[in-house]
Scaffold this motif. Structure first.
Motif, PDB file in Angstrom:
ATOM      1  N   GLN A   9     -17.218  30.068 -17.943  1.00 32.45           N
ATOM      2  CA  GLN A   9     -17.295  30.160 -19.400  1.00 32.45           C
ATOM      3  C   GLN A   9     -16.323  31.206 -19.896  1.00 32.45           C
ATOM      4  O   GLN A   9     -16.167  32.282 -19.323  1.00 32.45           O
ATOM      5  CB  GLN A   9     -18.716  30.505 -19.855  1.00 32.45           C
ATOM      6  N   GLU A  10     -15.639  30.853 -20.979  1.00 33.02           N
ATOM      7  CA  GLU A  10     -14.719  31.789 -21.622  1.00 33.02           C
ATOM      8  C   GLU A  10     -14.856  31.612 -23.127  1.00 33.02           C
ATOM      9  O   GLU A  10     -14.548  30.557 -23.673  1.00 33.02           O
ATOM     10  CB  GLU A  10     -13.288  31.524 -21.182  1.00 33.02           C
ATOM     11  N   GLY A  11     -15.360  32.639 -23.792  1.00 31.28           N
ATOM     12  CA  GLY A  11     -15.582  32.556 -25.223  1.00 31.28           C
ATOM     13  C   GLY A  11     -16.634  31.519 -25.560  1.00 31.28           C
ATOM     14  O   GLY A  11     -17.723  31.498 -24.979  1.00 31.28           O
ATOM     15  N   ASN A  12     -16.307  30.626 -26.485  1.00 30.44           N
ATOM     16  CA  ASN A  12     -17.240  29.591 -26.908  1.00 30.44           C
ATOM     17  C   ASN A  12     -17.070  28.277 -26.150  1.00 30.44           C
ATOM     18  O   ASN A  12     -17.607  27.248 -26.562  1.00 30.44           O
ATOM     19  CB  ASN A  12     -17.083  29.323 -28.411  1.00 30.44           C
ATOM     20  N   SER A  13     -16.334  28.315 -25.051  1.00 29.83           N
ATOM     21  CA  SER A  13     -16.120  27.108 -24.260  1.00 29.83           C
ATOM     22  C   SER A  13     -16.570  27.317 -22.824  1.00 29.83           C
ATOM     23  O   SER A  13     -16.410  28.405 -22.263  1.00 29.83           O
ATOM     24  CB  SER A  13     -14.634  26.708 -24.264  1.00 29.83           C
ATOM     25  N   ALA A  14     -17.146  26.280 -22.251  1.00 31.97           N
ATOM     26  CA  ALA A  14     -17.571  26.323 -20.851  1.00 31.97           C
ATOM     27  C   ALA A  14     -16.983  25.121 -20.126  1.00 31.97           C
ATOM     28  O   ALA A  14     -16.754  24.064 -20.723  1.00 31.97           O
ATOM     29  CB  ALA A  14     -19.088  26.325 -20.740  1.00 31.97           C
ATOM     30  N   CYS A  15     -16.743  25.297 -18.841  1.00 32.19           N
ATOM     31  CA  CYS A  15     -16.142  24.255 -18.022  1.00 32.19           C
ATOM     32  C   CYS A  15     -17.002  24.051 -16.785  1.00 32.19           C
ATOM     33  O   CYS A  15     -17.272  24.997 -16.052  1.00 32.19           O
ATOM     34  CB  CYS A  15     -14.718  24.656 -17.640  1.00 32.19           C
ATOM     35  N   VAL A  16     -17.422  22.817 -16.566  1.00 33.23           N
ATOM     36  CA  VAL A  16     -18.207  22.462 -15.383  1.00 33.23           C
ATOM     37  C   VAL A  16     -17.385  21.491 -14.548  1.00 33.23           C
ATOM     38  O   VAL A  16     -16.852  20.512 -15.065  1.00 33.23           O
ATOM     39  CB  VAL A  16     -19.547  21.796 -15.779  1.00 33.23           C
ATOM     40  N   THR A  17     -17.275  21.766 -13.249  1.00 34.15           N
ATOM     41  CA  THR A  17     -16.548  20.892 -12.339  1.00 34.15           C
ATOM     42  C   THR A  17     -17.515  20.310 -11.322  1.00 34.15           C
ATOM     43  O   THR A  17     -18.213  21.053 -10.633  1.00 34.15           O
ATOM     44  CB  THR A  17     -15.428  21.664 -11.605  1.00 34.15           C
ATOM     45  N   VAL A  18     -17.572  18.998 -11.243  1.00 35.89           N
ATOM     46  CA  VAL A  18     -18.407  18.302 -10.248  1.00 35.89           C
ATOM     47  C   VAL A  18     -17.461  17.452  -9.402  1.00 35.89           C
ATOM     48  O   VAL A  18     -17.074  16.355  -9.798  1.00 35.89           O
ATOM     49  CB  VAL A  18     -19.482  17.425 -10.925  1.00 35.89           C
ATOM     50  N   TYR A  19     -17.092  17.977  -8.239  1.00 33.62           N
ATOM     51  CA  TYR A  19     -16.143  17.307  -7.350  1.00 33.62           C
ATOM     52  C   TYR A  19     -16.793  16.975  -6.010  1.00 33.62           C
ATOM     53  O   TYR A  19     -16.146  17.059  -4.967  1.00 33.62           O
ATOM     54  CB  TYR A  19     -14.927  18.209  -7.125  1.00 33.62           C
ATOM     55  N   GLY A  20     -18.054  16.615  -6.025  1.00 35.00           N
ATOM     56  CA  GLY A  20     -18.732  16.313  -4.769  1.00 35.00           C
ATOM     57  C   GLY A  20     -19.971  15.471  -5.001  1.00 35.00           C
ATOM     58  O   GLY A  20     -20.179  14.921  -6.084  1.00 35.00           O
ATOM     59  N   ASP A  21     -20.812  15.398  -3.980  1.00 31.65           N
ATOM     60  CA  ASP A  21     -22.018  14.576  -4.054  1.00 31.65           C
ATOM     61  C   ASP A  21     -23.087  15.225  -4.924  1.00 31.65           C
ATOM     62  O   ASP A  21     -23.216  16.454  -4.979  1.00 31.65           O
ATOM     63  CB  ASP A  21     -22.582  14.353  -2.654  1.00 31.65           C
TER      64      ASP A  21
END
Length: 248
Positions: A9-21
């Protein structure tokens, strides 16, 4: 470089990465569980959540839990299919308010499957349970797609791979992310050869050619090389050339 699984998360934005099972028993570094991810999603204080997916899927219950965690969050959710979003991962993809396919990516949807043992009654119950589970997952698609139930049911039964433009046309996705070719110089022999092959020939304009001077030089060279007083093929050629020159 994206990690297999990460939430940043940075500021008002969040990033989720799902690269697996997607599994309730995460053993590998790439595995993600609904318990782990849903708690983190609920704790995000952001106006925008981007979810990047490249997954073969996993357990339906885990995919549904992540889907619902994203849907109930107050933030605008944008899901991105970076490679494959298959099975339960395609359910997670459907949680986006915007659902973006990469121009080289695929969705895959199918009915739930499982293994079962027991007597006839238990096997019949297992089949009925699978129908119920498949219907729950299908609701995630039905909330967004513009195709009728019969078409969706057919696609689920046939285990269907969906290309980016088809995904947009049917409502699984809302857009396609296309990437421009870089304009920076590249040290590529193949590129250089191709450019030469495709280049238009250069045509010289307003060039004056002195044909008499060229003939004189050719004649002088042949004269020096010819043996005197021998009627060779070279001398025959020289005589013909001279006669042509005198005729001018």
């Amino acid at each position: 470089m994206k990690k297999y699984y990460a939430l940043e998360q940075e500021g008002n934005s969040a990033c989720v990465t799902v690269y697996g099972d997607i599994t309730s028993w995460p053993w590998m570094e790439s595995d993600v569980s609904a318990y782990m991810l849903s708690k983190q999603i609920d704790g995000i204080e952001a106006d925008q959540i981007d979810v990047y997916i490249n997954s073969y899927g996993g357990e339906v219950s885990e995919g549904l839990a992540i889907y619902n965690a994203l849907k109930r969050h107050k933030a605008k959710v944008t899901t991105h299919c970076d490679g494959f979003a298959c099975s339960a991962a395609s359910v997670v993809f459907m949680a986006g308010d915007e659902r973006i396919m990469g121009d080289a990516s695929l969705l895959m949807i199918h009915n739930a499957w499982s293994g079962a043992t027991g007597n006839a009654a238990e096997l019949r119950k297992a089949a009925d349970d699978l129908d119920t589970i498949s219907a729950a997952a299908a609701n995630a698609y039905r909330a967004a797609v513009n195709i009728d139930d019969a078409k969706l049911d057919q696609m689920l039964a046939e285990e269907t791979w969906i290309a980016p433009q088809d995904a947009v046309d049917m409502g699984f996705a809302t857009g396609i992310e296309k990437y421009e070719q870089p304009s920076v110089p590249a040290a590529s022999a193949r590129t250089a050869v191709l450019a030469k092959m495709q280049a238009k020939p250069i045509i010289a304009a307003n060039v004056n050619v002195d044909t008499d001077a060229i003939v004189e030089k050719v004649f002088a060279k042949l004269t020096r090389e010819a043996e005197p007083k021998q009627e060779t093929k070279s001398n025959t050629f020289l005589n013909a050339l001279m006669r042509g020159k005198e005729a001018k």
